[in-house]
Design a protein around this motif. Structure first.
Motif, PDB file in Angstrom:
ATOM      1  N   ALA A  72       0.834  -1.202   0.000  1.00 33.38           N
ATOM      2  CA  ALA A  72       0.000   0.000   0.000  1.00 33.38           C
ATOM      3  C   ALA A  72       0.871   1.255   0.000  1.00 33.38           C
ATOM      4  O   ALA A  72       0.561   2.251  -0.671  1.00 33.38           O
ATOM      5  N   ALA A  73       1.973   1.215   0.742  1.00 34.04           N
ATOM      6  CA  ALA A  73       2.889   2.352   0.769  1.00 34.04           C
ATOM      7  C   ALA A  73       3.551   2.543  -0.594  1.00 34.04           C
ATOM      8  O   ALA A  73       3.695   3.681  -1.076  1.00 34.04           O
ATOM      9  N   ILE A  74       3.966   1.458  -1.211  1.00 36.89           N
ATOM     10  CA  ILE A  74       4.581   1.545  -2.536  1.00 36.89           C
ATOM     11  C   ILE A  74       3.595   2.128  -3.547  1.00 36.89           C
ATOM     12  O   ILE A  74       3.953   2.986  -4.368  1.00 36.89           O
ATOM     13  N   ALA A  75       2.347   1.694  -3.485  1.00 42.17           N
ATOM     14  CA  ALA A  75       1.336   2.203  -4.414  1.00 42.17           C
ATOM     15  C   ALA A  75       1.149   3.708  -4.242  1.00 42.17           C
ATOM     16  O   ALA A  75       0.995   4.449  -5.218  1.00 42.17           O
ATOM     17  N   SER A  76       1.173   4.171  -2.993  1.00 40.85           N
ATOM     18  CA  SER A  76       1.032   5.603  -2.735  1.00 40.85           C
ATOM     19  C   SER A  76       2.222   6.375  -3.283  1.00 40.85           C
ATOM     20  O   SER A  76       2.068   7.431  -3.909  1.00 40.85           O
ATOM     21  N   MET A  77       3.425   5.836  -3.086  1.00 41.20           N
ATOM     22  CA  MET A  77       4.619   6.521  -3.570  1.00 41.20           C
ATOM     23  C   MET A  77       4.673   6.576  -5.089  1.00 41.20           C
ATOM     24  O   MET A  77       5.226   7.510  -5.673  1.00 41.20           O
ATOM     25  N   LEU A  78       4.099   5.585  -5.753  1.00 38.58           N
ATOM     26  CA  LEU A  78       4.100   5.555  -7.217  1.00 38.58           C
ATOM     27  C   LEU A  78       3.059   6.487  -7.824  1.00 38.58           C
ATOM     28  O   LEU A  78       3.078   6.724  -9.039  1.00 38.58           O
ATOM     29  N   GLN A  79       2.152   6.983  -7.007  1.00 43.54           N
ATOM     30  CA  GLN A  79       1.119   7.892  -7.510  1.00 43.54           C
ATOM     31  C   GLN A  79       1.711   9.285  -7.661  1.00 43.54           C
ATOM     32  O   GLN A  79       2.124   9.915  -6.692  1.00 43.54           O
ATOM     33  N   ALA A  80       1.779   9.778  -8.881  1.00 41.66           N
ATOM     34  CA  ALA A  80       2.371  11.088  -9.152  1.00 41.66           C
ATOM     35  C   ALA A  80       1.466  12.212  -8.651  1.00 41.66           C
ATOM     36  O   ALA A  80       0.259  12.028  -8.453  1.00 41.66           O
ATOM     37  N   ASN A  81       2.058  13.379  -8.475  1.00 40.12           N
ATOM     38  CA  ASN A  81       1.312  14.550  -8.007  1.00 40.12           C
ATOM     39  C   ASN A  81       0.839  15.446  -9.138  1.00 40.12           C
ATOM     40  O   ASN A  81       0.308  16.523  -8.883  1.00 40.12           O
ATOM     41  N   ASP A  82       1.019  15.008 -10.394  1.00 37.98           N
ATOM     42  CA  ASP A  82       0.697  15.912 -11.496  1.00 37.98           C
ATOM     43  C   ASP A  82      -0.791  16.245 -11.564  1.00 37.98           C
ATOM     44  O   ASP A  82      -1.171  17.400 -11.752  1.00 37.98           O
ATOM     45  N   ARG A  83      -1.656  15.231 -11.394  1.00 33.86           N
ATOM     46  CA  ARG A  83      -3.094  15.505 -11.474  1.00 33.86           C
ATOM     47  C   ARG A  83      -3.537  16.430 -10.345  1.00 33.86           C
ATOM     48  O   ARG A  83      -4.344  17.339 -10.550  1.00 33.86           O
ATOM     49  N   ALA A  84      -3.012  16.200  -9.149  1.00 30.54           N
ATOM     50  CA  ALA A  84      -3.349  17.065  -8.021  1.00 30.54           C
ATOM     51  C   ALA A  84      -2.865  18.490  -8.276  1.00 30.54           C
ATOM     52  O   ALA A  84      -3.580  19.465  -8.021  1.00 30.54           O
ATOM     53  N   SER A  85      -1.649  18.639  -8.801  1.00 29.46           N
ATOM     54  CA  SER A  85      -1.106  19.965  -9.101  1.00 29.46           C
ATOM     55  C   SER A  85      -1.947  20.681 -10.153  1.00 29.46           C
ATOM     56  O   SER A  85      -2.231  21.874 -10.033  1.00 29.46           O
ATOM     57  N   GLN A  86      -2.350  19.954 -11.176  1.00 26.04           N
ATOM     58  CA  GLN A  86      -3.152  20.561 -12.232  1.00 26.04           C
ATOM     59  C   GLN A  86      -4.510  21.019 -11.708  1.00 26.04           C
ATOM     60  O   GLN A  86      -5.025  22.066 -12.096  1.00 26.04           O
ATOM     61  N   MET A  87      -5.090  20.235 -10.803  1.00 29.65           N
ATOM     62  CA  MET A  87      -6.381  20.620 -10.238  1.00 29.65           C
ATOM     63  C   MET A  87      -6.255  21.883  -9.400  1.00 29.65           C
ATOM     64  O   MET A  87      -7.067  22.805  -9.499  1.00 29.65           O
ATOM     65  N   LEU A  88      -5.199  21.951  -8.585  1.00 27.87           N
ATOM     66  CA  LEU A  88      -4.986  23.144  -7.781  1.00 27.87           C
ATOM     67  C   LEU A  88      -4.696  24.357  -8.653  1.00 27.87           C
ATOM     68  O   LEU A  88      -5.142  25.469  -8.371  1.00 27.87           O
ATOM     69  N   SER A  89      -3.968  24.139  -9.732  1.00 28.16           N
ATOM     70  CA  SER A  89      -3.670  25.229 -10.660  1.00 28.16           C
ATOM     71  C   SER A  89      -4.944  25.750 -11.311  1.00 28.16           C
ATOM     72  O   SER A  89      -5.134  26.955 -11.463  1.00 28.16           O
ATOM     73  N   ALA A  90      -5.829  24.828 -11.695  1.00 30.90           N
ATOM     74  CA  ALA A  90      -7.085  25.228 -12.331  1.00 30.90           C
ATOM     75  C   ALA A  90      -7.931  26.082 -11.402  1.00 30.90           C
ATOM     76  O   ALA A  90      -8.678  26.951 -11.841  1.00 30.90           O
ATOM     77  N   LEU A  91      -7.802  25.848 -10.097  1.00 35.27           N
ATOM     78  CA  LEU A  91      -8.551  26.629  -9.109  1.00 35.27           C
ATOM     79  C   LEU A  91      -7.795  27.874  -8.660  1.00 35.27           C
ATOM     80  O   LEU A  91      -8.256  28.599  -7.792  1.00 35.27           O
ATOM     81  N   GLU A  92      -6.621  28.095  -9.256  1.00 29.50           N
ATOM     82  CA  GLU A  92      -5.789  29.255  -8.947  1.00 29.50           C
ATOM     83  C   GLU A  92      -5.419  29.316  -7.463  1.00 29.50           C
ATOM     84  O   GLU A  92      -5.426  30.376  -6.839  1.00 29.50           O
TER      85      GLU A  92
END
Length: 227
Positions: A72-92
């Protein structure tokens, strides 16, 4: 410290520009910014990934980690932050950083200092990886944990009681994260849109407050009495 994912860069305490990605053969030119100094009183604090990679990896090196917990920890570490960053960017969103080696509390303290704000953190709401809390209760710690804890304990403005330190998730505040998630302050009117649009739910962990003279920049709340 900086975070690079896709074409997103978070750099603190200065702000890093965000270039839009190509859409329909054309390059979007919108410029958005993240920074540790972007928090505002009234913002809701959110995280995009659970805590616990440090303690899980430390336990695995001691052969004290269940395979399902490790995976479960490995799966979390493999999840990139790009989608989260893009969502936050879209909300300014302006106040954002990644949670890495300093642990959640260290990075939140940096954001409060840079933004000249305070924060109220809900210990009960902290998202943790499966098994991480139990391993932490066994006093298993990563090699960077003592350094993170000592740095904040030696900071005169930071204060917490012995009762707070006994909360089962308190120790995970100092847990250094490998490929940790994002920590951001979200204005109230944008919080509902954040979770309705994003495939991975952000977790609300507290709120940003105005600083009070002589008070700790970060205070802690819990359903359990903390005195």
């Amino acid at each position: 410290m900086e975070l690079r994912v896709a074409q997103v860069m978070v750099e603190g305490p200065r702000r890093g520009g965000v270039q839009g990605q190509a859409q329909g053969g054309k390059q979007a030119t919108r410029r958005l910014e993240f920074g540790k100094d972007g928090l505002q009183p009234g913002d809701t604090l959110v995280m995009s990934k659970p805590l616990g990679t440090g303690v899980v990896m430390a336990a695995s090196m001691r052969n004290q980690c269940d395979g399902r917990v490790f995976n479960a920890a490995i799966a979390s570490m493999l999840q990139a932050n790009d989608r989260a960053s893009q969502m936050l960017s879209a909300l300014e969103i302006r106040g954002c950083t990644d949670i890495t080696g300093f642990g959640l509390l260290g990075h939140l303290y940096e954001m409060c200092e840079a933004s000249r704000c305070a924060a109220r953190l809900n210990l009960d709401a902290l998202p943790v990886l499966p098994g991480a809390e139990a391993l932490s209760q066994l006093n298993i710690k990563s090699s960077l944990y003592p350094q993170n804890q000592a740095a904040l304990q030696s900071t005169p403005s930071m204060q917490w009681t012995a009762a707070i330190a006994k909360h089962p998730r308190f120790a995970l505040l100092f847990d250094p994260q490998t490929s940790g998630g994002l920590l951001a302050g979200i204005p109230g009117e944008r919080l509902e849109q954040l979770n309705s649009d994003f495939y991975q739910q952000f977790t609300v962990i507290g709120e940003v407050c105005a600083p009070e003279p002589g008070a700790s920049p970060i205070t802690f709340v819990s359903r359990s009495p903390l005195h």
